[in-house]
Design a protein around this motif. Structure first.
Motif, PDB file in Angstrom:
ATOM      1  N   GLY A 253       0.818  -1.196   0.000  1.00  0.00           N
ATOM      2  CA  GLY A 253       0.000   0.000   0.000  1.00  0.00           C
ATOM      3  C   GLY A 253       0.859   1.255   0.000  1.00  0.00           C
ATOM      4  N   MET A 254       0.214   2.397  -0.273  1.00  0.00           N
ATOM      5  CA  MET A 254       0.937   3.660  -0.370  1.00  0.00           C
ATOM      6  C   MET A 254       1.553   4.108   0.958  1.00  0.00           C
ATOM      7  SD  MET A 254       1.373   4.928  -3.307  1.00  0.00           S
ATOM      8  CE  MET A 254       1.784   6.611  -2.862  1.00  0.00           C
ATOM      9  N   MET A 255       1.021   3.558   2.062  1.00  0.00           N
ATOM     10  CA  MET A 255       1.600   3.917   3.356  1.00  0.00           C
ATOM     11  C   MET A 255       3.072   3.514   3.416  1.00  0.00           C
ATOM     12  SD  MET A 255       0.285   2.857   7.192  1.00  0.00           S
ATOM     13  CE  MET A 255      -1.399   3.331   6.770  1.00  0.00           C
ATOM     14  N   ALA A 256       3.406   2.435   2.703  1.00  0.00           N
ATOM     15  CA  ALA A 256       4.804   1.983   2.666  1.00  0.00           C
ATOM     16  C   ALA A 256       5.687   3.030   1.985  1.00  0.00           C
ATOM     17  CB  ALA A 256       4.907   0.645   1.934  1.00  0.00           C
ATOM     18  N   PHE A 257       5.139   3.704   0.993  1.00  0.00           N
ATOM     19  CA  PHE A 257       5.908   4.747   0.300  1.00  0.00           C
ATOM     20  C   PHE A 257       6.232   5.885   1.247  1.00  0.00           C
ATOM     21  CE2 PHE A 257       5.656   8.953  -1.709  1.00  0.00           C
ATOM     22  CZ  PHE A 257       6.766   8.895  -2.532  1.00  0.00           C
ATOM     23  N   TRP A 258       5.234   6.327   2.018  1.00  0.00           N
ATOM     24  CA  TRP A 258       5.463   7.461   2.911  1.00  0.00           C
ATOM     25  C   TRP A 258       6.446   7.100   4.030  1.00  0.00           C
ATOM     26  CZ3 TRP A 258       4.387  11.646   0.665  1.00  0.00           C
ATOM     27  CH2 TRP A 258       3.275  11.758  -0.174  1.00  0.00           C
ATOM     28  N   ALA A 259       6.396   5.851   4.491  1.00  0.00           N
ATOM     29  CA  ALA A 259       7.354   5.408   5.516  1.00  0.00           C
ATOM     30  C   ALA A 259       8.776   5.384   4.949  1.00  0.00           C
ATOM     31  CB  ALA A 259       6.965   4.023   6.030  1.00  0.00           C
ATOM     32  N   ALA A 260       8.904   4.888   3.717  1.00  0.00           N
ATOM     33  CA  ALA A 260      10.223   4.846   3.076  1.00  0.00           C
ATOM     34  C   ALA A 260      10.744   6.257   2.822  1.00  0.00           C
ATOM     35  CB  ALA A 260      10.144   4.070   1.767  1.00  0.00           C
ATOM     36  N   LEU A 261       9.870   7.159   2.404  1.00  0.00           N
ATOM     37  CA  LEU A 261      10.277   8.537   2.147  1.00  0.00           C
ATOM     38  C   LEU A 261      10.744   9.219   3.430  1.00  0.00           C
ATOM     39  CD1 LEU A 261      10.501  10.869   0.127  1.00  0.00           C
ATOM     40  CD2 LEU A 261       8.129  11.476   0.672  1.00  0.00           C
ATOM     41  N   ALA A 262      10.037   8.980   4.533  1.00  0.00           N
ATOM     42  CA  ALA A 262      10.445   9.551   5.818  1.00  0.00           C
ATOM     43  C   ALA A 262      11.839   9.049   6.204  1.00  0.00           C
ATOM     44  CB  ALA A 262       9.434   9.186   6.896  1.00  0.00           C
ATOM     45  N   SER A 263      12.085   7.764   5.955  1.00  0.00           N
ATOM     46  CA  SER A 263      13.398   7.192   6.264  1.00  0.00           C
ATOM     47  C   SER A 263      14.494   7.835   5.430  1.00  0.00           C
ATOM     48  CB  SER A 263      13.375   5.680   6.015  1.00  0.00           C
ATOM     49  OG  SER A 263      14.649   5.116   6.218  1.00  0.00           O
ATOM     50  N   ILE A 264      14.226   8.035   4.150  1.00  0.00           N
ATOM     51  CA  ILE A 264      15.218   8.638   3.258  1.00  0.00           C
ATOM     52  C   ILE A 264      15.615  10.023   3.755  1.00  0.00           C
ATOM     53  CG2 ILE A 264      15.596   9.566   0.936  1.00  0.00           C
ATOM     54  CD1 ILE A 264      13.753   7.298  -0.086  1.00  0.00           C
ATOM     55  N   LEU A 265      14.635  10.836   4.073  1.00  0.00           N
ATOM     56  CA  LEU A 265      14.893  12.216   4.488  1.00  0.00           C
ATOM     57  C   LEU A 265      15.633  12.277   5.826  1.00  0.00           C
ATOM     58  CD1 LEU A 265      11.482  13.864   3.480  1.00  0.00           C
ATOM     59  CD2 LEU A 265      13.663  13.947   2.240  1.00  0.00           C
ATOM     60  N   VAL A 266      15.147  11.507   6.801  1.00  0.00           N
ATOM     61  CA  VAL A 266      15.754  11.543   8.134  1.00  0.00           C
ATOM     62  C   VAL A 266      17.176  10.992   8.108  1.00  0.00           C
ATOM     63  CG1 VAL A 266      15.623  10.626  10.480  1.00  0.00           C
ATOM     64  CG2 VAL A 266      13.548  11.444   9.347  1.00  0.00           C
ATOM     65  N   LYS A 267      17.367   9.846   7.428  1.00  0.00           N
ATOM     66  CA  LYS A 267      18.686   9.211   7.445  1.00  0.00           C
ATOM     67  C   LYS A 267      19.716   9.984   6.615  1.00  0.00           C
ATOM     68  CE  LYS A 267      19.422   5.673   9.234  1.00  0.00           C
ATOM     69  NZ  LYS A 267      19.914   5.372  10.596  1.00  0.00           N
ATOM     70  N   GLU A 268      19.290  10.618   5.546  1.00  0.00           N
ATOM     71  CA  GLU A 268      20.227  11.436   4.772  1.00  0.00           C
ATOM     72  C   GLU A 268      20.662  12.644   5.591  1.00  0.00           C
ATOM     73  OE1 GLU A 268      22.676  12.835   1.687  1.00  0.00           O
ATOM     74  OE2 GLU A 268      21.809  10.867   2.124  1.00  0.00           O
ATOM     75  N   ALA A 269      19.710  13.239   6.334  1.00  0.00           N
ATOM     76  CA  ALA A 269      20.051  14.365   7.208  1.00  0.00           C
ATOM     77  C   ALA A 269      21.030  13.914   8.301  1.00  0.00           C
ATOM     78  CB  ALA A 269      18.782  14.944   7.832  1.00  0.00           C
ATOM     79  N   LEU A 270      20.784  12.725   8.860  1.00  0.00           N
ATOM     80  CA  LEU A 270      21.678  12.184   9.877  1.00  0.00           C
ATOM     81  C   LEU A 270      23.066  11.920   9.303  1.00  0.00           C
ATOM     82  CD1 LEU A 270      19.612   9.623  11.998  1.00  0.00           C
ATOM     83  CD2 LEU A 270      20.913  11.581  12.849  1.00  0.00           C
ATOM     84  N   TYR A 271      23.119  11.410   8.071  1.00  0.00           N
ATOM     85  CA  TYR A 271      24.406  11.149   7.422  1.00  0.00           C
ATOM     86  C   TYR A 271      25.220  12.435   7.308  1.00  0.00           C
ATOM     87  CZ  TYR A 271      27.667  10.958   3.534  1.00  0.00           C
ATOM     88  OH  TYR A 271      28.786  11.104   2.746  1.00  0.00           O
ATOM     89  N   ARG A 272      24.604  13.477   6.776  1.00  0.00           N
ATOM     90  CA  ARG A 272      25.314  14.739   6.553  1.00  0.00           C
ATOM     91  C   ARG A 272      25.799  15.341   7.876  1.00  0.00           C
ATOM     92  NH1 ARG A 272      24.535  17.015   1.423  1.00  0.00           N
ATOM     93  NH2 ARG A 272      23.196  15.752   0.075  1.00  0.00           N
ATOM     94  N   TRP A 273      24.964  15.292   8.902  1.00  0.00           N
ATOM     95  CA  TRP A 273      25.344  15.865  10.194  1.00  0.00           C
ATOM     96  C   TRP A 273      26.447  15.047  10.851  1.00  0.00           C
ATOM     97  CZ3 TRP A 273      24.584  14.047  15.341  1.00  0.00           C
ATOM     98  CH2 TRP A 273      24.899  14.990  16.332  1.00  0.00           C
TER      99      TRP A 273
END
Length: 307
Positions: free
Chosen positions: A114-134
């Motif tokens: 379902g589309m809920m999986a997309f939003w969960a994956a997108l949240a992970s991408i944004l948060v983890k990329e921010a964590l990587y850079r910091w």
């Protein structure tokens, strides 16, 4: 008062750990609800980060300790062992995820998450990329290879969420593409294995006493050329211990120079290297006379044409 290296390591690791717990629970829960095997696999990957975080929190207490009688060269190899642990664990997680995904291909009824999986994956991408850079910024502040490895663990999590999000969108648009979710899980596996290799290989080279960095010798020769009293530098050896480098080499001076003067030149040159080369923490210099018997970089010629 500025933060100490261990405080920076602990703060960055704890912040990452809290984010890992939240994202892992989110992805596994949503993955189960929507039937996304790739998202569940990605959530397990996030949980594996907690183990590496624990390794860094424990290991950093040792590798940041100063040299002592039992470890006269410092405790940097504890950081190397931590990196190996992170790399091996990451590889094990990748193999497990890949095995499950490959086993499901052709044997399990295909699902359309379902589309809920997309939003969960997108949240992970944004948060983890921010964590990587910091985290990379924090790693550079204290020159920590383990913290940098953990930063790449964050990025591998962000990258592994990307095919999950793409698979959900494509499956939603074209429902007839069977097993796309399992294929996405295999792509996640490949990304995780690549990250594991990038962490493991430098650590293995370090344990096998490989040369620290290819440009170390050229840097030393450059600095030596700026000191008129230094006639030649050769037999340069470097080795890495954790995030630091140890050097030793031969330094040639005028054979008529007093021992005290030669010693002063070597000490000043050593101080210069320690100031200019951030990763270098110790330098051993062997002083030699600039004679034909000792010259290597600029050997003597029979006809004196190269003196």
């Amino acid at each position: 008062m500025s933060d100490t290296p261990i405080k920076i390591i602990h703060r960055a690791t704890w912040i990452g750990s809290i984010a890992n717990v939240g994202l892992a629970l989110l992805k596994i829960t949503v993955g189960k609800m929507t039937g996304s095997q790739a998202l569940v696999a990605d959530g397990v990957h996030s949980f594996s980060d907690l183990v590496t975080d624990t390794a860094i929190l424990i290991g950093s207490r040792y590798w940041t300790a100063p040299a002592d009688k039992g470890h006269p060269y410092g405790h940097g190899r504890f950081e190397t062992l931590t990196n190996i642990f992170i790399g091996v664990l990451l590889a094990a997680v990748g193999i497990g995820i890949g095995w499950d995904a490959a086993s499901a291909l052709g044997h399990t009824a295909p699902t359309i998450p379902g589309m809920m999986a997309f939003w969960a994956a997108l949240a992970s991408i944004l948060v983890k990329e921010a964590l990587y850079r910091w985290t990379v910024v924090q790693a550079k502040r204290i020159n920590s290879r383990s913290l940098h490895a953990n930063a790449w663990h964050h990025r591998s999590d962000a990258l592994s969420s990307l095919p999950v999000a793409i698979a959900v969108i494509v499956n939603w648009m074209v429902p007839g593409l069977h097993y796309l979710d399992q294929v996405a899980a295999l792509i996640v596996t490949a990304m995780i294995m690549k990250a594991a290799f990038d962490i493991l290989w430098p650590a293995i080279l370090e344990l096998t006493e490989a040369e620290a960095d290819t440009d170390v010798e050229s840097q030393i020769q450059k600095y030596a050329s700026e000191v008129p009293e230094i006639k030649e530098v050769h037999a340069i050896r470097s080795r890495r211990t954790g995030s630091t480098i140890l050097l030793d080499f031969h330094l040639l001076v005028d054979p008529d120079m007093r021992v005290e003067d030669a010693h002063t030149i070597s000490e000043e040159f050593k101080s210069h290297l320690l100031n200019e080369m951030a990763e270098v923490v110790d330098v051993i210099i062997h002083i030699e006379p600039f004679t034909c018997a000792e010259r290597i970089v600029n050997p003597c010629c029979d006809d004196k044409s190269c003196d």
